[in-house]
Motif scaffolding. Structure first.
Motif, PDB file in Angstrom:
ATOM      1  N   VAL A   1       7.948   2.882  50.457  1.00 20.30           N
ATOM      2  CA  VAL A   1       6.539   2.462  50.519  1.00 20.30           C
ATOM      3  C   VAL A   1       5.642   3.663  50.760  1.00 20.30           C
ATOM      4  CG1 VAL A   1       4.890   1.154  51.896  1.00 20.30           C
ATOM      5  CG2 VAL A   1       7.026   0.097  51.207  1.00 20.30           C
ATOM      6  N   VAL A   2       6.037   4.507  51.713  1.00 19.36           N
ATOM      7  CA  VAL A   2       5.223   5.693  52.013  1.00 19.36           C
ATOM      8  C   VAL A   2       5.146   6.608  50.801  1.00 19.36           C
ATOM      9  CG1 VAL A   2       5.155   7.786  53.399  1.00 19.36           C
ATOM     10  CG2 VAL A   2       5.638   5.603  54.488  1.00 19.36           C
ATOM     11  N   LEU A   3       6.288   6.793  50.125  1.00 16.67           N
ATOM     12  CA  LEU A   3       6.288   7.653  48.937  1.00 16.67           C
ATOM     13  C   LEU A   3       5.412   7.072  47.837  1.00 16.67           C
ATOM     14  CD1 LEU A   3       9.993   8.819  48.567  1.00 16.67           C
ATOM     15  CD2 LEU A   3       7.991  10.256  48.820  1.00 16.67           C
ATOM     16  N   ALA A   4       5.499   5.733  47.635  1.00 16.30           N
ATOM     17  CA  ALA A   4       4.712   5.100  46.578  1.00 16.30           C
ATOM     18  C   ALA A   4       3.226   5.228  46.875  1.00 16.30           C
ATOM     19  CB  ALA A   4       5.122   3.631  46.451  1.00 16.30           C
ATOM     20  N   LEU A   5       2.839   4.950  48.119  1.00 23.96           N
ATOM     21  CA  LEU A   5       1.419   5.054  48.488  1.00 23.96           C
ATOM     22  C   LEU A   5       0.933   6.492  48.340  1.00 23.96           C
ATOM     23  CD1 LEU A   5       1.229   2.712  51.603  1.00 23.96           C
ATOM     24  CD2 LEU A   5       0.287   2.309  49.336  1.00 23.96           C
ATOM     25  N   GLY A   6       1.736   7.428  48.788  1.00 18.91           N
ATOM     26  CA  GLY A   6       1.342   8.828  48.712  1.00 18.91           C
ATOM     27  C   GLY A   6       1.194   9.288  47.277  1.00 18.91           C
ATOM     28  N   THR A   7       2.162   8.907  46.435  1.00 19.36           N
ATOM     29  CA  THR A   7       2.102   9.300  45.021  1.00 19.36           C
ATOM     30  C   THR A   7       0.889   8.668  44.342  1.00 19.36           C
ATOM     31  OG1 THR A   7       4.509   9.363  45.019  1.00 19.36           O
ATOM     32  CG2 THR A   7       3.431   9.399  42.886  1.00 19.36           C
ATOM     33  N   GLY A   8       0.643   7.379  44.629  1.00 17.17           N
ATOM     34  CA  GLY A   8      -0.499   6.689  44.020  1.00 17.17           C
ATOM     35  C   GLY A   8      -1.809   7.332  44.420  1.00 17.17           C
ATOM     36  N   ALA A   9      -1.960   7.606  45.710  1.00 17.15           N
ATOM     37  CA  ALA A   9      -3.211   8.207  46.184  1.00 17.15           C
ATOM     38  C   ALA A   9      -3.414   9.584  45.570  1.00 17.15           C
ATOM     39  CB  ALA A   9      -3.183   8.304  47.711  1.00 17.15           C
ATOM     40  N   THR A  10      -2.350  10.363  45.508  1.00 18.12           N
ATOM     41  CA  THR A  10      -2.467  11.707  44.931  1.00 18.12           C
ATOM     42  C   THR A  10      -2.842  11.630  43.465  1.00 18.12           C
ATOM     43  OG1 THR A  10      -0.746  12.421  46.446  1.00 18.12           O
ATOM     44  CG2 THR A  10      -1.243  13.877  44.607  1.00 18.12           C
ATOM     45  N   THR A  11      -2.213  10.700  42.724  1.00 12.90           N
ATOM     46  CA  THR A  11      -2.524  10.554  41.305  1.00 12.90           C
ATOM     47  C   THR A  11      -3.970  10.146  41.099  1.00 12.90           C
ATOM     48  OG1 THR A  11      -0.244   9.854  40.957  1.00 12.90           O
ATOM     49  CG2 THR A  11      -1.798   9.392  39.184  1.00 12.90           C
ATOM     50  N   ALA A  12      -4.458   9.190  41.909  1.00 14.13           N
ATOM     51  CA  ALA A  12      -5.841   8.725  41.768  1.00 14.13           C
ATOM     52  C   ALA A  12      -6.820   9.861  42.030  1.00 14.13           C
ATOM     53  CB  ALA A  12      -6.078   7.566  42.730  1.00 14.13           C
ATOM     54  N   ILE A  13      -6.575  10.609  43.105  1.00  6.58           N
ATOM     55  CA  ILE A  13      -7.488  11.705  43.449  1.00  6.58           C
ATOM     56  C   ILE A  13      -7.470  12.771  42.359  1.00  6.58           C
ATOM     57  CG2 ILE A  13      -7.861  13.591  45.084  1.00  6.58           C
ATOM     58  CD1 ILE A  13      -6.804  11.670  47.256  1.00  6.58           C
ATOM     59  N   PHE A  14      -6.266  13.087  41.868  1.00  2.92           N
ATOM     60  CA  PHE A  14      -6.194  14.120  40.832  1.00  2.92           C
ATOM     61  C   PHE A  14      -6.883  13.660  39.548  1.00  2.92           C
ATOM     62  CE2 PHE A  14      -4.210  16.142  37.165  1.00  2.92           C
ATOM     63  CZ  PHE A  14      -4.477  17.455  37.472  1.00  2.92           C
ATOM     64  N   SER A  15      -6.754  12.353  39.219  1.00  5.34           N
ATOM     65  CA  SER A  15      -7.410  11.846  38.008  1.00  5.34           C
ATOM     66  C   SER A  15      -8.916  12.042  38.097  1.00  5.34           C
ATOM     67  CB  SER A  15      -7.088  10.359  37.824  1.00  5.34           C
ATOM     68  OG  SER A  15      -5.712  10.185  37.691  1.00  5.34           O
ATOM     69  N   VAL A  16      -9.475  11.747  39.263  1.00  6.08           N
ATOM     70  CA  VAL A  16     -10.927  11.901  39.441  1.00  6.08           C
ATOM     71  C   VAL A  16     -11.314  13.371  39.347  1.00  6.08           C
ATOM     72  CG1 VAL A  16     -12.790  11.642  41.101  1.00  6.08           C
ATOM     73  CG2 VAL A  16     -11.135   9.797  40.798  1.00  6.08           C
ATOM     74  N   VAL A  17     -10.580  14.223  40.049  1.00  3.62           N
ATOM     75  CA  VAL A  17     -10.899  15.661  40.033  1.00  3.62           C
ATOM     76  C   VAL A  17     -10.761  16.213  38.622  1.00  3.62           C
ATOM     77  CG1 VAL A  17     -10.125  17.921  40.843  1.00  3.62           C
ATOM     78  CG2 VAL A  17     -10.278  16.017  42.444  1.00  3.62           C
ATOM     79  N   ASP A  18      -9.738  15.764  37.889  1.00  6.48           N
ATOM     80  CA  ASP A  18      -9.517  16.250  36.534  1.00  6.48           C
ATOM     81  C   ASP A  18     -10.669  15.845  35.626  1.00  6.48           C
ATOM     82  OD1 ASP A  18      -7.951  17.380  34.394  1.00  6.48           O
ATOM     83  OD2 ASP A  18      -7.636  15.316  33.735  1.00  6.48           O
ATOM     84  N   ALA A  19     -11.079  14.574  35.743  1.00 11.39           N
ATOM     85  CA  ALA A  19     -12.136  14.085  34.858  1.00 11.39           C
ATOM     86  C   ALA A  19     -13.482  14.716  35.203  1.00 11.39           C
ATOM     87  CB  ALA A  19     -12.218  12.556  34.949  1.00 11.39           C
ATOM     88  N   VAL A  20     -13.743  14.925  36.500  1.00  8.89           N
ATOM     89  CA  VAL A  20     -15.068  15.390  36.929  1.00  8.89           C
ATOM     90  C   VAL A  20     -15.180  16.909  36.888  1.00  8.89           C
ATOM     91  CG1 VAL A  20     -16.643  15.464  38.894  1.00  8.89           C
ATOM     92  CG2 VAL A  20     -15.454  13.341  38.327  1.00  8.89           C
TER      93      VAL A  20
END
Lengths: 236, 79
Positions: free
Chosen positions: A115-134
């Protein structure tokens, strides 16, 4: 006073005690024998006789047998780390099987870790997607560094030059005029459609111009077709 | 102390109480600590831990029950 330590050390040497623990036990038992010797002397025994009695009362074999059942007598010195093993797929498979067995043996820990790994991976992916797009990905235009934003600036508030100075300013990621000072956001004024059309007709600097309007900026009656197509409606 | 309390009936020598103390310490029922006083050799003192106190209480009740049972048996002929 007799020296009891050699006898005691000889008895304890056969047990696998940690060196520090063996020294503690020798010290404690020596004190006991010293006390017993003094007690016998106080009763009137001679020093030699007191030592003989104390040694008689102390059965080394029995002490050794009783101590031998304790966990602390199974101490093993940890060997120093040896040279690193060469990599092999066999050892990798053994490690993998060991890891899987260990994880299956502790399902609650495994679930928590997943669960911790899934949450961490999801949060990191979401943040990186925003940073990449912006911030990271370039604008979807060729030569984005040649794009400029034309604005109208109220000089009384924060712009430079005369009142209602108009012209290109380095806004946005593609701002070409990197040496120019950005206008004060409070001094920005809206550009009328007619101003934009005049700019477009008379300017000789840009290859092309387009206008962006905010939601509802165009009067409904005229939004359908009265404006040229380069008025891009921004519904965001 | 054991010898004194038992009126000299119970006598322990070196080879019995210390292995017992170390075993109780391994089980966490007592804990030993070296105490140093000026001008004296340091000595190791043992105190009961909370689990040790619970075990002692239970053992005392068991022992009392056993002694009482033996007393009832051995004096039954006079009942």
């Amino acid at each position: 006073m007799p020296d009891w330590k050699p006898d005691l050390r000889a008895r304890l040497a056969r047990l696998s005690l940690a060196p520090s623990r063996e020294a503690e036990i020798v010290e404690e038992l020596t004190q006991h024998l010293d006390d017993r010797w003094h007690e016998l002397i106080a009763r009137g025994e001679t020093p030699d006789e007191a030592a003989r009695i104390a040694r008689t009362e102390f059965s080394g074999a029995r002490l050794e047998a009783l101590l031998g059942t304790l966990r602390q007598t199974h101490w093993r010195e940890i060997p120093p780390p040896g040279p690193a093993r060469a990599f092999s797929f066999d050892s990798l498979l053994i490690d993998l099987r060991h890891a899987i067995r260990a994880l299956r043996a502790t399902p609650s820990f495994t679930l928590g870790a997943l669960v911790v790994l899934a949450l961490g991976t999801g949060a990191t992916t979401a943040i990186f997607s925003v940073v990449d797009a912006v911030a990271l990905r370039p604008l979807p235009f060729s030569d984005p560094n040649r794009i400029a934003v034309g604005v109208r600036v109220d000089a009384a508030v924060g712009g430079a030059g005369g009142p209602q100075r108009s012209g290109p300013a380095p806004l946005g990621r593609g701002g070409a005029m990197s040496g120019a000072k950005p206008p004060d956001p409070d001094a920005l004024m809206s550009v009328t459609a007619q101003d934009y059309l005049d700019w477009k007709d008379r300017q000789q600097v840009f290859e092309a111009m387009a206008a962006v309007t905010g939601t509802g900026d165009l009067p409904p009656a005229r939004a359908a077709g009265d404006y040229p197509v380069d008025f891009l409606h921004n519904n965001v | 102390l054991i010898e004194t309390r038992s009126g000299g009936r119970l006598v322990f020598h070196l080879d019995s109480p210390y292995p017992l103390l170390y075993r109780l310490e391994e089980r966490g029922w007592i804990t030993g600590a070296w105490v140093e006083k000026p001008g004296e050799r340091r000595r190791r003192f043992y105190r009961l831990t909370a689990p040790g106190r619970r075990v002692l209480s239970h053992q005392r009740r068991t022992w009392d029950d056993f002694v009482e049972a033996v007393r009832l048996v051995t004096r039954g002929e006079h009942a």
